[in-house]
Design a protein around this motif. Structure first.
Motif, short mmCIF file in Angstrom:
data_model
loop_
_atom_site.label_atom_id
_atom_site.label_comp_id
_atom_site.label_asym_id
_atom_site.label_seq_id
_atom_site.Cartn_x
_atom_site.Cartn_y
_atom_site.Cartn_z
N THR A 75 5.99 -4.30 -5.87
CA THR A 75 4.54 -4.55 -5.80
C THR A 75 4.05 -5.40 -6.96
N ASN A 88 8.94 0.36 -6.44
CA ASN A 88 7.64 0.19 -7.06
C ASN A 88 7.50 -1.20 -7.68
N LYS A 93 2.64 1.66 -3.47
CA LYS A 93 1.68 2.06 -4.50
C LYS A 93 1.30 3.53 -4.35
N SER A 141 4.47 5.13 -7.13
CA SER A 141 3.81 4.97 -8.43
C SER A 141 3.95 6.23 -9.28
N GLN A 171 0.84 -1.21 0.00
CA GLN A 171 0.00 0.00 0.00
C GLN A 171 0.87 1.26 0.00
#
Length: 783
Positions: free
Chosen positions: A121, A118, A24, A28, A21
């Motif tokens: 994920t 990143n 992201k 991102s 979480q």
């Protein structure tokens, strides 16, 4: 009775969920502005691969000579190999659990670590093998060196330190730490012992704790030695920034909106038009600066001094400490570095771009230069000595700093004149950016006039090219200075040749400032390749009418309806010297690249040619380019006026049917001199080119046209008609050695005026092919 059982989420799973979480939400996107962290863009669409190299293991080094005041020294530099992508750092082939990523300020290290975090994920990425990935920003560790506390402060505030420690200890081999910015953590914090029950950054770096975890540390070069001092077994990867292709990709992503397409193309064109800008585009932060300025202004500042002043301010703003005055700090550091920078540029033994740290008087000055991003510092061995080497971010940054110091020397007249006398006919052209910056910085002071006067005396009389180049430089210096009073004091040119947009800007400014007409100017040459250059060219042509009539030699490229309208204005107001008529005029060469709107464009071009004086129209040489985007479905698209001016045609990425269309479009015209067909499959279709026999071509190029030995009889038959052919190029095709032998044997008999044969043959038989060509064509240049 129904019982529902829910699986208990483990501490590891809860941590993984929160990490996903967090990444992201925070990785991102990447910054879209160097000074405003709130302005971001999606990382998936915006990230561009960096050029990465890894040091080879072992004792394999290469020696690089550098020139220092004490003499020439040889630095021992470890050999490297390129990495295909950042993912290669984490593949098993690296064989290391400690990875050191070094690179200059603004070369994309922090952005790369964001990309790595990143990727954790994504279950399909190379990072999926890790159960835990922690991205720690070392610059935010201001009080303690404990990484566990940094993870709590920056990522997982709801996890207790003891819980985090147990979690990491239980999964040590499956945990990756991304430590961003070793050079930015305060040294007192870095060297402080870790609190009980924690992991200190220094201990992690030196492999004293978490020895089974993977650790990636990013840093500027001057902290590399600290990292490897007590643990040398790092996989050392360097970022070299962008290649020109990744810079283009970055710009394309930045201007991804369809409404920004024109801005994107213009900025790329602007960068590609200048060798200096192409080297600057290797620095990611500079590319971002360029994009931000271009988005706001739809151009870059016309004066180079203004652009670099903006660069310097942005560098200072990004890294200045709280409470430091931006303007005062920039002036202090730039001028302070300038003394050493100028010594290097004007070194009597030859230009120096590399320095030892001892050359900077004050240690704080070096530290400030490194901190703000103007300098980089590295340690190397040289024989039995260790040398700290200092270089500037880019050569033009060195020249900008040197110019700030030089321009401010007018308060010390003796040293100013001594420095000025070091600029002579042998080095004056190499000092272009130093001199331009100096005039821009000293604008309005007496120093400007002294610099201009001295530089225009550094000519090699009798050498036309040197004279014209020096006058271009002096006009560029005048333009940077903004001093209109100096224009009439410059040497007045007999001939002028502008080689790029900067030269045009300077020429326009010079003409605007002149009070007396340029009756001496008899020739003006310029190669135009963009719309902005055409606009400038039109302004200059209009201004020249108020000075003198000349014999222009223009080479213009038109890519759009707007370009062709400007061309029309230039042609219909062509500046002709009345006392010589048209006899002595040089050809006016126009390259027209047909677009999707070719119907309207050709009509504009036709009307332009019809409106011209017939004698002047005879001086027009039209070069027609038809590519995959061109509208060329109508065989009658080209009007008679356009056809009669065409000297060269280039067909690229079309079909063999377009070659036949060309025949119909040029029906009745027999003046074509050069033809190029590239990236077009002509295998088995060369017979359609028999119509070319009516043209007495001097040049034919069939580049990557799918030809092989089966096509040679037809090619030889076609070539038989061209007794005037001087250039033949057939690269990128599939001819064998025997095929090349047959072709060249016939060429030697049938083409008596052939001077150049271009094949570009590569592979294991290249030398044999070369010998065959030399034997059959002994008087022809083979390339």
């Amino acid at each position: 009775m129904c019982c529902c059982f829910s699986r208990v989420v483990t501490v590891l799973e809860r941590c993984q969920q929160q990490l996903i979480q967090y990444y992201k939400a925070t990785t991102s996107t990447i910054p879209a502005h160097p000074l405003d962290p709130s302005r971001t863009v999606a990382i998936d669409q915006f990230f561009s691969e960096l050029e990465l190299t890894q040091e080879l293991e072992g004792n394999e080094t290469t020696q690089e000579p550098i020139h220092l005041p004490e003499g020439t020294r040889n630095l021992d530099k470890v050999r490297t190999k390129p990495l295909d992508s950042w993912g290669d750092m984490f593949k098993d082939v690296v064989g290391k659990l400690r990875i050191l990523l070094s690179g200059l300020a603004g070369f994309g290290k922090s952005t790369l670590l964001l990309r790595v975090a990143n990727a954790s994920t994504d279950p399909n990425s190379v990072m999926a093998k890790f159960k835990l990935v922690f991205l720690v920003k070392l610059r935010d560790m201001q009080q303690t060196s404990c990484v566990l506390e940094a993870i709590r402060d920056q990522i997982l505030p709801n996890f207790k330190k003891a819980v985090l420690k147990k979690l990491i200890d239980d999964n040590e081999a499956d945990t990756a730490f991304l430590l961003d910015g070793l050079d930015e953590i305060p040294l007192d914090v870095l060297n402080s012992p870790a609190p009980e029950g924690g992991y200190g950054v220094k201990d992690i770096l030196h492999n004293k704790v978490l020895t089974r975890s993977t650790v990636l540390v990013s840093t500027r070069p001057h902290m590399v030695d600290f990292a490897i001092k007590e643990y040398p077994h790092y996989a050392h990867v360097r970022t070299l920034g962008f290649t020109i292709e990744t810079a283009k990709k970055y710009i394309t992503s930045y201007f991804a909106n369809k409404y920004d397409a024109n801005k994107r193309l213009l900025l790329i064109s602007h960068i590609m038009s200048s060798s200096m800008m192409r080297t600057l585009a290797q620095i990611p932060i500079i590319v971002l600066f360029l994009c931000v300025v271009w988005r706001n202004l739809s151009r870059l500042p016309e004066k180079l001094t203004e652009l670099y002043t903006e660069f310097a301010r942005a560098l200072v703003s990004r890294r200045r400490n709280e409470g430091e005055d931006e303007v005062e700090l920039m002036q202090s550091v730039v001028c302070g570095l300038g003394r050493v920078a100028l010594n290097g540029l004007l070194d009597p033994k030859g230009e120096r771009l590399v320095f030892s740290s001892e050359e900077f008087d004050e240690n704080d000055l070096t530290q400030d230069g490194v901190r703000l991003g103007f300098l980089q510092q590295e340690s190397f061995t040289s024989g039995l000595r260790e040398i700290e080497v200092v270089t500037f971010l880019h050569k033009t940054i060195q020249e900008f700093c040197a110019a700030n110091y030089f321009a401010n020397l007018h308060h010390q007249p003796q040293e100013f004149h001594e420095r000025l006398q070091q600029i002579n006919p042998d080095n004056v052209r190499a000092m272009e950016y130093l001199l331009r910056f100096a005039c821009g910085i000293s604008s309005g002071s007496a120093a400007t006039g002294l610099i201009l006067e001295h530089v225009q005396q550094q000519r090699n009389k009798g050498r036309w090219r040197d004279e014209v180049t020096l006058q271009n430089l002096v006009r560029l210096m005048l333009f940077e200075s903004g001093s209109d009073e100096m224009a009439d004091k410059l040497d007045r040119p007999d001939d002028a040749a502008c080689n790029n947009q900067e030269d045009l800007l300077a020429m326009r400014y010079y003409l605007q400032c002149l009070r007396k007409p340029l009756v001496e100017l008899t020739s003006f040459t310029f190669l135009s390749s963009s719309h902005d250059e055409l606009v400038l060219l039109k302004d200059i042509n209009d201004q020249l009418r108020g000075h003198t009539a000349i014999h222009p030699d223009f080479l213009i490229t038109c890519r759009s309806q707007e370009d062709l309208k400007l061309l029309r204005e230039i042609l219909l107001n062509y500046n002709i010297r009345p006392d010589t008529g048209f006899v002595a005029l040089k050809p006016f060469r126009v390259t027209y690249i047909m677009s999707e709107q070719a119907t309207e464009e050709v009509q504009t071009l036709e009307e332009t040619l019809e409106g011209m004086d017939e004698r002047l129209r005879g001086q027009i040489e039209l070069h027609l380019e038809i590519n995959e985007m061109s509208h060329f479905d109508d065989e009658r698209l080209l009007g008679s006026r356009v056809c009669n001016q065409i000297e060269e045609v280039k067909l690229r990425k079309r079909t063999y049917k377009d070659v036949r269309r060309l025949e119909i479009a040029l029906y009745g015209y027999d003046g074509l001199e050069r033809l190029t067909v590239s990236d077009t499959n002509l295998h088995g279709f060369l017979f359609i080119m028999d119509f070319l026999a009516r043209w007495s071509l001097s040049s034919l190029t069939l580049d990557t046209c799918g030809l092989n030995d089966d096509d040679l009889p037809e090619l030889i038959t076609i070539l038989h008609a061209w007794q005037r052919l001087r250039w033949l190029a057939v690269p990128g095709n599939g001819f064998s050695i025997s095929g090349v032998a047959m072709l060249t044997a016939r060429l030697g008999i049938r083409l008596p005026q052939l001077r150049t044969f271009h094949l570009d043959y590569s592979g294991p038989n290249a030398e044999s092919v070369k010998q065959v060509v030399k034997r059959n064509l002994p008087n022809v240049t083979y390339v």
